[in-house]
Write an enzyme that holds these catalytic residues in place. Sequence first.
Site, short mmCIF file in Angstrom:
data_model
loop_
_atom_site.label_atom_id
_atom_site.label_comp_id
_atom_site.label_asym_id
_atom_site.label_seq_id
_atom_site.Cartn_x
_atom_site.Cartn_y
_atom_site.Cartn_z
N SER A 119 0.82 -1.21 0.00
CA SER A 119 0.00 0.00 0.00
C SER A 119 0.85 1.25 0.00
O SER A 119 0.32 2.34 -0.04
CB SER A 119 -0.92 -0.02 1.21
OG SER A 119 -0.19 -0.36 2.36
N HIS A 140 -2.71 -2.77 -6.22
CA HIS A 140 -3.09 -2.43 -4.85
C HIS A 140 -4.61 -2.47 -4.68
O HIS A 140 -5.32 -1.60 -5.19
CB HIS A 140 -2.51 -1.06 -4.48
CG HIS A 140 -2.87 -0.63 -3.11
ND1 HIS A 140 -3.18 0.66 -2.78
CD2 HIS A 140 -2.98 -1.34 -1.96
CE1 HIS A 140 -3.47 0.73 -1.50
NE2 HIS A 140 -3.35 -0.47 -0.98
N GLU A 152 -5.59 0.11 -7.49
CA GLU A 152 -4.56 1.01 -8.04
C GLU A 152 -3.52 0.16 -8.76
O GLU A 152 -3.04 -0.83 -8.20
CB GLU A 152 -3.85 1.78 -6.91
CG GLU A 152 -4.66 2.89 -6.31
CD GLU A 152 -3.90 3.64 -5.22
OE1 GLU A 152 -3.83 4.88 -5.32
OE2 GLU A 152 -3.40 3.03 -4.27
N ASN A 190 -3.73 6.14 -0.44
CA ASN A 190 -3.16 6.26 0.91
C ASN A 190 -2.42 7.57 1.14
O ASN A 190 -2.29 8.02 2.27
CB ASN A 190 -2.26 5.07 1.22
CG ASN A 190 -3.09 3.83 1.47
OD1 ASN A 190 -4.24 3.94 1.90
ND2 ASN A 190 -2.54 2.68 1.21
N1 CAA Z 1 -16.73 -9.64 2.09
C1 CAA Z 1 -17.87 -9.68 1.40
N2 CAA Z 1 -18.88 -8.80 1.59
C2 CAA Z 1 -18.69 -7.87 2.54
C3 CAA Z 1 -17.53 -7.76 3.31
C4 CAA Z 1 -16.51 -8.71 3.04
N3 CAA Z 1 -15.33 -8.68 3.70
N4 CAA Z 1 -17.64 -6.69 4.15
C5 CAA Z 1 -18.84 -6.16 3.92
N5 CAA Z 1 -19.48 -6.87 2.96
C6 CAA Z 1 -20.80 -6.58 2.36
C7 CAA Z 1 -21.92 -6.85 3.32
O1 CAA Z 1 -22.32 -8.21 3.26
C8 CAA Z 1 -22.99 -5.92 2.81
O2 CAA Z 1 -23.62 -6.48 1.67
P1 CAA Z 1 -25.17 -6.14 1.30
O3 CAA Z 1 -25.22 -4.66 1.08
O4 CAA Z 1 -25.40 -6.93 0.07
O5 CAA Z 1 -25.93 -6.61 2.51
C9 CAA Z 1 -22.20 -4.71 2.31
O6 CAA Z 1 -20.87 -5.17 2.10
C10 CAA Z 1 -22.20 -3.59 3.34
O7 CAA Z 1 -21.70 -4.12 4.57
P2 CAA Z 1 -22.39 -3.91 5.99
O8 CAA Z 1 -23.85 -3.77 5.83
O9 CAA Z 1 -21.83 -4.95 6.90
O10 CAA Z 1 -21.78 -2.59 6.56
P3 CAA Z 1 -21.61 -1.19 5.93
O11 CAA Z 1 -22.77 -0.77 5.11
O12 CAA Z 1 -21.17 -0.37 7.07
O13 CAA Z 1 -20.38 -1.34 4.91
C11 CAA Z 1 -18.08 -1.24 4.47
C12 CAA Z 1 -19.15 -1.87 5.32
C13 CAA Z 1 -18.25 -1.65 3.01
C14 CAA Z 1 -16.76 -1.78 4.99
C15 CAA Z 1 -18.20 0.32 4.60
O14 CAA Z 1 -18.22 0.67 5.97
C16 CAA Z 1 -17.07 1.04 3.94
O15 CAA Z 1 -17.07 1.24 2.74
N6 CAA Z 1 -16.08 1.50 4.74
C17 CAA Z 1 -14.91 2.21 4.25
C18 CAA Z 1 -13.93 1.21 3.70
C19 CAA Z 1 -12.70 1.87 3.18
O16 CAA Z 1 -12.51 3.08 3.21
N7 CAA Z 1 -11.80 1.05 2.68
C20 CAA Z 1 -10.54 1.50 2.18
C21 CAA Z 1 -9.55 1.34 3.25
S1 CAA Z 1 -7.98 1.89 2.71
C22 CAA Z 1 -7.32 0.60 1.95
O17 CAA Z 1 -7.81 -0.49 1.91
C23 CAA Z 1 -6.02 0.87 1.35
C24 CAA Z 1 -4.87 0.50 2.19
O18 CAA Z 1 -3.89 0.12 1.62
C25 CAA Z 1 -4.82 0.69 3.64
#
Ligand code: CAA
Length: 291
Positions: A119, A140, A152, A190
Site C-alpha cells: 500500500s 493495490h 490502483e 493512501n
Molecule cells: N466480504 C464480502 N462482503 C462484505 C464484506 C466482506 N469482507 N464486508 C462487507 N461486505 C458486504 C456486506 O455483506 C454488505 O452487503 P449487502 O449490502 O449486500 O448486505 C455490504 O458489504 C455492506 O456491509 P455492511 O452492511 O456490513 O456494513 P456497511 O454498510 O457499514 O459497509 C463497508 C461496510 C463496506 C466496509 C463500509 O463501511 C465502507 O465502505 N467502509 C470504508 C472502507 C474503506 O474506506 N476502505 C478503504 C480502506 S484503505 C485501503 O484499503 C487501502 C490500504 O492500503 C490501507
Amino acid sequence: MAIKTVGVIGAGQMGAGIAHVCALAGYDVLLHDLAVDRLERGIATINGNMARQVASEKLTEQDRSDAMKRIRGVSEVEDLAGVDMVIEAATENESVKRKIFAQLCPILNPEAILATNTSSISITRLAATTDRPERFIGIHFMNPVPVMKLVELVRGIATEEQTFAQAQEFVASLGKQITVSEDFPAFIVNRILLPMINEAVYTLYEGVGSVVAIDTAMKLGANHPMGPLQLADFIGLDTCLSIMQVLYEGLSDSKYRPCPLLVKYVEAGWLGRKTGRGFYDYRGEEPVPTR
Ligand code: CAA
C-alpha cells in the site's frame, strides 16, 4: 501468456480478500502462508464472506461452492512453482517482502508476473531486488476487497507495457475498476487517506474530541461510511503507522510525522479489529471506545 493460476502470498485480510475475488472470477488460486493456523483462518474468512454474499443474493450457493473448490491453501513456497502470476500480500514490511521475492524468483516460471499489493512501498525498489523488474507491478487492492471497486495499478520504472496491459486485463476480469498511480510514496489513495487518519489521531491526542466525537463528526459531517478512527482499526494500526512512516521518510516532510498516540497504540499491540482492541475494544458485543 494467459493467466489461469494465481498465487497469493499471505492469508491475512488482504490476501484472503484477493484470493476470494480471484476464485470468484474463475482463476485457480494457491493461497500461501507460512503459518498453517493463519491459512486455515484465511480460508474460513473467505468462506464466511462468500456465505454473506450468498445471503444477500450477490452470489448463488453454486458460485460459492465452485469458487471455494478453486482455492487451495499451501504452506511451502515451492508449491507456487507453476503459477502464472503471484500477488504478494504479506505484512507491510520491506525486508519481509524482499525475503519472499528472493525465495520465490528462482522457482517461478520466468514468464510469470510478480505483483505486490503493497500500500505504500516503492514498486521500483522492490522490483530491483527481483530477477524480473520488467515483469513486476503494483496491484493495490482496497479493504474489504470483495466490496471495494477500486484497484490502483502502479508501474515501477522498469515495468514493461505488456506487463501493465496483462495486469489491467486481469483486474478488469475481477470486475474492478483501475486507477493508475505513479510510483511515489503511498500512491494516490493512501497519500490522501492516511494523513487524514493521522490527523484524526492528533485530534484525539490533543483532546479536541473523543473517539466517538471524531468518528461521528466525519460520518455525519462528511458522509464517510466509517469514522477515521473506526477505519484505522479496520485497516490495522500497524499498517497505518507503517504507511505514515513511508510518507514521512519518503517525502522528507514533517507534515507526515506519525502521531505519537498512534505509535503508542501500536507499541501496546492494540492494532485494531484484528487484535480485538484499538481505538475501540471489540471484545464485547458492541465496540467500546478506548478513550
Ligand atoms: N466480504 C464480502 N462482503 C462484505 C464484506 C466482506 N469482507 N464486508 C462487507 N461486505 C458486504 C456486506 O455483506 C454488505 O452487503 P449487502 O449490502 O449486500 O448486505 C455490504 O458489504 C455492506 O456491509 P455492511 O452492511 O456490513 O456494513 P456497511 O454498510 O457499514 O459497509 C463497508 C461496510 C463496506 C466496509 C463500509 O463501511 C465502507 O465502505 N467502509 C470504508 C472502507 C474503506 O474506506 N476502505 C478503504 C480502506 S484503505 C485501503 O484499503 C487501502 C490500504 O492500503 C490501507
